[in-house]
Design a protein around this motif. Structure first.
Motif, PDB file in Angstrom:
ATOM      1  N   ASP A 101       8.135   6.770   5.541  1.00  0.00           N
ATOM      2  CA  ASP A 101       6.912   5.976   5.403  1.00  0.00           C
ATOM      3  C   ASP A 101       6.681   5.594   3.944  1.00  0.00           C
ATOM      4  OD1 ASP A 101       6.473   6.195   8.153  1.00  0.00           O
ATOM      5  OD2 ASP A 101       5.271   8.010   7.909  1.00  0.00           O
TER       6      ASP A 101
ATOM      7  N   ALA B 207       9.090   2.797   3.212  1.00  0.00           N
ATOM      8  CA  ALA B 207       8.607   1.554   3.829  1.00  0.00           C
ATOM      9  C   ALA B 207       7.472   0.941   3.012  1.00  0.00           C
ATOM     10  CB  ALA B 207       8.150   1.821   5.260  1.00  0.00           C
TER      11      ALA B 207
ATOM     12  N   THR C 193       8.869  -0.534  -0.141  1.00  0.00           N
ATOM     13  CA  THR C 193       9.608  -1.745   0.191  1.00  0.00           C
ATOM     14  C   THR C 193       8.653  -2.922   0.359  1.00  0.00           C
ATOM     15  OG1 THR C 193      11.328  -0.439   1.274  1.00  0.00           O
ATOM     16  CG2 THR C 193      11.207  -2.768   1.857  1.00  0.00           C
ATOM     17  N   TRP C 194       7.579  -2.699   1.078  1.00  0.00           N
ATOM     18  CA  TRP C 194       6.584  -3.759   1.269  1.00  0.00           C
ATOM     19  C   TRP C 194       5.967  -4.156  -0.072  1.00  0.00           C
ATOM     20  CZ3 TRP C 194       5.449  -7.712   3.848  1.00  0.00           C
ATOM     21  CH2 TRP C 194       4.204  -8.314   3.743  1.00  0.00           C
TER      22      TRP C 194
END
Length: 112
Positions: A88, A91, A94-95
């Motif tokens: 998480d 992620a 990355t966003w």
């Protein structure tokens, strides 16, 4: 993406791209090449609205296949302990890379 003036490419590679890890010497070459390719793409495409980023990952990603295999064989691999990464967190980073576009890479390092 260039015609649209928007889009992004994200590449994930290993920590051996930026940190000497003799046991991963052969992998280091391709990881370093992939990282450099992503940084070069970002430099070339940023002004055209296209983002390229690199995720440098050094650690076991929890809940993944490799993590499960390592966890199931502590006699062979030892205890994962603090050498794990939360997917998480990866992620979210990355966003942030893609949406903010304020830096071309993020590094996740459990090896110090």
């Amino acid at each position: 993406m260039i015609e649209r003036g928007d889009g992004g490419l994200l590449f994930a590679g290993g920590l051996s791209a930026v940190m000497p890890m003799p046991a991963l010497g052969a992998l280091a070459l391709s990881s370093a090449a992939l990282r450099n390719y992503a940084l070069t793409l970002n430099a070339a495409l940023a002004e055209k609205g296209v983002y390229a980023g690199s995720l440098v990952i050094g650690g076991l990603i929890e809940r993944g296949d490799i993590y499960e295999m390592v966890q199931s064989q502590p006699g062979q691999f030892g205890a994962a302990g603090a050498r794990t990464l939360d997917p998480d967190d990866i992620a979210e980073a990355t966003w942030e890379l893609y949406s903010r576009r304020d830096r071309p890479e993020a590094t996740f390092n459990t090896f110090g």
